[in-house]
Design a protein around this motif. Structure first.
Motif, PDB file in Angstrom:
ATOM      1  N   GLY A  15       0.824  -1.222   0.000  1.00 11.81           N
ATOM      2  CA  GLY A  15       0.000   0.000   0.000  1.00 11.81           C
ATOM      3  C   GLY A  15       0.848   1.257   0.000  1.00 11.81           C
ATOM      4  N   GLY A  16       2.185   1.140   0.110  1.00  6.97           N
ATOM      5  CA  GLY A  16       3.103   2.281   0.044  1.00  6.97           C
ATOM      6  C   GLY A  16       3.333   2.951   1.400  1.00  6.97           C
ATOM      7  N   TYR A  17       4.246   3.900   1.376  1.00  2.00           N
ATOM      8  CA  TYR A  17       4.554   4.661   2.595  1.00  2.00           C
ATOM      9  C   TYR A  17       3.494   5.714   2.842  1.00  2.00           C
ATOM     10  N   LYS A  18       3.410   6.187   4.138  1.00  2.00           N
ATOM     11  CA  LYS A  18       2.460   7.262   4.455  1.00  2.00           C
ATOM     12  C   LYS A  18       2.973   8.578   3.870  1.00  2.00           C
ATOM     13  N   ASN A  19       2.040   9.519   3.711  1.00  2.00           N
ATOM     14  CA  ASN A  19       2.421  10.841   3.210  1.00  2.00           C
ATOM     15  C   ASN A  19       3.252  11.585   4.263  1.00  2.00           C
ATOM     16  N   ILE A  20       4.207  12.396   3.835  1.00  2.76           N
ATOM     17  CA  ILE A  20       5.050  13.194   4.731  1.00  2.76           C
ATOM     18  C   ILE A  20       4.278  14.456   5.102  1.00  2.76           C
ATOM     19  N   PRO A  21       4.070  14.707   6.435  1.00  2.00           N
ATOM     20  CA  PRO A  21       3.322  15.918   6.817  1.00  2.00           C
ATOM     21  C   PRO A  21       4.208  17.155   6.668  1.00  2.00           C
ATOM     22  N   TYR A  22       3.775  18.099   5.918  1.00  2.00           N
ATOM     23  CA  TYR A  22       4.541  19.327   5.725  1.00  2.00           C
ATOM     24  C   TYR A  22       3.686  20.565   5.921  1.00  2.00           C
ATOM     25  N   LYS A  23       2.392  20.409   6.177  1.00  2.00           N
ATOM     26  CA  LYS A  23       1.524  21.562   6.402  1.00  2.00           C
ATOM     27  C   LYS A  23       1.694  22.070   7.828  1.00  2.00           C
ATOM     28  N   ARG A  24       1.443  23.378   8.051  1.00  2.00           N
ATOM     29  CA  ARG A  24       1.580  24.006   9.366  1.00  2.00           C
ATOM     30  C   ARG A  24       0.476  23.505  10.279  1.00  2.00           C
ATOM     31  N   VAL A  25       0.914  23.093  11.521  1.00  2.00           N
ATOM     32  CA  VAL A  25      -0.051  22.665  12.518  1.00  2.00           C
ATOM     33  C   VAL A  25      -0.008  23.697  13.643  1.00  2.00           C
ATOM     34  N   PRO A  26      -1.053  24.508  13.799  1.00  2.00           N
ATOM     35  CA  PRO A  26      -1.017  25.544  14.837  1.00  2.00           C
ATOM     36  C   PRO A  26      -1.028  24.927  16.237  1.00  2.00           C
ATOM     37  N   ALA A  27      -0.343  25.616  17.176  1.00  2.00           N
ATOM     38  CA  ALA A  27      -0.282  25.152  18.563  1.00  2.00           C
ATOM     39  C   ALA A  27      -1.646  25.284  19.215  1.00  2.00           C
ATOM     40  N   LYS A  28      -1.903  24.404  20.185  1.00  2.00           N
ATOM     41  CA  LYS A  28      -3.168  24.426  20.886  1.00  2.00           C
ATOM     42  C   LYS A  28      -3.199  25.641  21.805  1.00  2.00           C
ATOM     43  N   SER A  29      -4.229  26.413  21.783  1.00  2.00           N
ATOM     44  CA  SER A  29      -4.346  27.632  22.575  1.00  2.00           C
ATOM     45  C   SER A  29      -5.097  27.324  23.866  1.00  2.00           C
ATOM     46  N   PHE A  30      -4.416  27.534  25.036  1.00  2.00           N
ATOM     47  CA  PHE A  30      -5.048  27.293  26.326  1.00  2.00           C
ATOM     48  C   PHE A  30      -5.735  28.543  26.858  1.00  2.00           C
ATOM     49  N   PHE A  31      -5.116  29.717  26.620  1.00  2.00           N
ATOM     50  CA  PHE A  31      -5.668  30.971  27.131  1.00  2.00           C
ATOM     51  C   PHE A  31      -5.771  31.967  25.985  1.00  2.00           C
ATOM     52  N   GLY A  32      -6.777  32.812  26.088  1.00  2.00           N
ATOM     53  CA  GLY A  32      -6.920  33.887  25.114  1.00  2.00           C
ATOM     54  C   GLY A  32      -6.121  35.102  25.561  1.00  2.00           C
ATOM     55  N   GLY A  33      -6.157  36.138  24.763  1.00  2.00           N
ATOM     56  CA  GLY A  33      -5.384  37.356  25.046  1.00  2.00           C
ATOM     57  C   GLY A  33      -5.819  38.037  26.329  1.00  2.00           C
ATOM     58  N   TRP A  34      -7.131  38.156  26.575  1.00  2.00           N
ATOM     59  CA  TRP A  34      -7.625  38.832  27.770  1.00  2.00           C
ATOM     60  C   TRP A  34      -7.299  38.039  29.027  1.00  2.00           C
ATOM     61  N   ALA A  35      -7.297  36.715  28.930  1.00  2.00           N
ATOM     62  CA  ALA A  35      -6.956  35.896  30.091  1.00  2.00           C
ATOM     63  C   ALA A  35      -5.482  36.089  30.461  1.00  2.00           C
ATOM     64  N   ILE A  36      -4.632  36.194  29.478  1.00  2.00           N
ATOM     65  CA  ILE A  36      -3.201  36.405  29.741  1.00  2.00           C
ATOM     66  C   ILE A  36      -2.972  37.783  30.362  1.00  2.00           C
ATOM     67  N   ILE A  37      -3.634  38.803  29.841  1.00  2.00           N
ATOM     68  CA  ILE A  37      -3.489  40.152  30.406  1.00  2.00           C
ATOM     69  C   ILE A  37      -4.007  40.193  31.836  1.00  2.00           C
ATOM     70  N   GLY A  38      -5.159  39.552  32.098  1.00  2.00           N
ATOM     71  CA  GLY A  38      -5.711  39.494  33.455  1.00  2.00           C
ATOM     72  C   GLY A  38      -4.781  38.752  34.405  1.00  2.00           C
ATOM     73  N   GLY A  39      -4.201  37.646  33.954  1.00  2.00           N
ATOM     74  CA  GLY A  39      -3.248  36.899  34.790  1.00  2.00           C
ATOM     75  C   GLY A  39      -2.018  37.725  35.104  1.00  2.00           C
ATOM     76  N   TYR A  40      -1.530  38.452  34.107  1.00  2.00           N
ATOM     77  CA  TYR A  40      -0.367  39.313  34.315  1.00  2.00           C
ATOM     78  C   TYR A  40      -0.670  40.390  35.361  1.00  2.00           C
ATOM     79  N   LEU A  41      -1.821  41.045  35.229  1.00  2.00           N
ATOM     80  CA  LEU A  41      -2.184  42.099  36.178  1.00  2.00           C
ATOM     81  C   LEU A  41      -2.385  41.528  37.585  1.00  2.00           C
ATOM     82  N   GLY A  42      -2.984  40.350  37.697  1.00  2.00           N
ATOM     83  CA  GLY A  42      -3.183  39.726  39.009  1.00  2.00           C
ATOM     84  C   GLY A  42      -1.856  39.355  39.667  1.00  2.00           C
ATOM     85  N   MET A  43      -0.951  38.766  38.886  1.00  2.00           N
ATOM     86  CA  MET A  43       0.364  38.403  39.433  1.00  2.00           C
ATOM     87  C   MET A  43       1.148  39.651  39.845  1.00  2.00           C
ATOM     88  N   THR A  44       1.065  40.706  39.070  1.00  2.00           N
ATOM     89  CA  THR A  44       1.766  41.949  39.393  1.00  2.00           C
ATOM     90  C   THR A  44       1.211  42.558  40.677  1.00  2.00           C
TER      91      THR A  44
END
Length: 151
Positions: A15-44
């Motif tokens: 059946g041949g070899y599998k295809n070589i993956p070369y397309k971009r796979v975006p990273a999984k996003s755990f937090f949005g922009g507002w959550a990161i800004i809120g976390g930064y302000l809380g830690m500060t």
């Protein structure tokens, strides 16, 4: 001579070899922009509060140490001056003992003639380092003379 049974060529899997993956796979996003800004302000804010508490304790400790050093400073100066005068007396007594057999020698003079003619009597003339450490070991003199270079 080799036969076909002895020689087996390496072939791709069925059946041949599998295809070589070369397309971009975006990273999984755990937090949005507002959550990161809120976390930064809380830690500060939390870190600033802890810093304030620590600075308050350190200021009190520094104030107490400064007050203690101001209170003890005159006593330390008096003890230093007392030790200095005691060493001058020891130097004078050592000179008297050392030159006891020299005829015409009077301690604090050069064969009875005063060294300083323009200085009033009973005036302390501070000796330089060599004169102060004249009856001690050379290592003690060397340590004191070059103390500023050690620190």
């Amino acid at each position: 001579m080799t036969t076909k049974a002895e020689f087996k060529q390496d072939m791709p899997p069925p059946g041949g070899y599998k295809n070589i993956p070369y397309k971009r796979v975006p990273a999984k996003s755990f937090f949005g922009g507002w959550a990161i800004i809120g976390g930064y302000l809380g830690m500060t804010a939390g870190a600033s509060y802890l810093y304030y508490l620590n600075c308050k304790a350190v200021k009190i400790r520094q104030l107490e140490m400064h007050s203690a050093s101001l209170a003890i400073y005159p006593m330390l100066l008096a003890e230093r001056d007392r030790a200095y005068l005691n060493q001058l007396r020891k130097n004078r007594d050592e000179e008297t003992k050392l030159m006891a057999n020299v005829e015409g020698w009077k301690t604090g003079t050069w064969y009875g003639e005063p060294i300083y003619h323009t200085v009033p009597k009973n005036t302390l003339i501070e000796p330089n380092y060599q004169e102060f450490y004249v009856h001690s070991s050379y290592n003690d003199f060397k340590y004191r003379a070059h103390l500023a270079l050690l620190s």
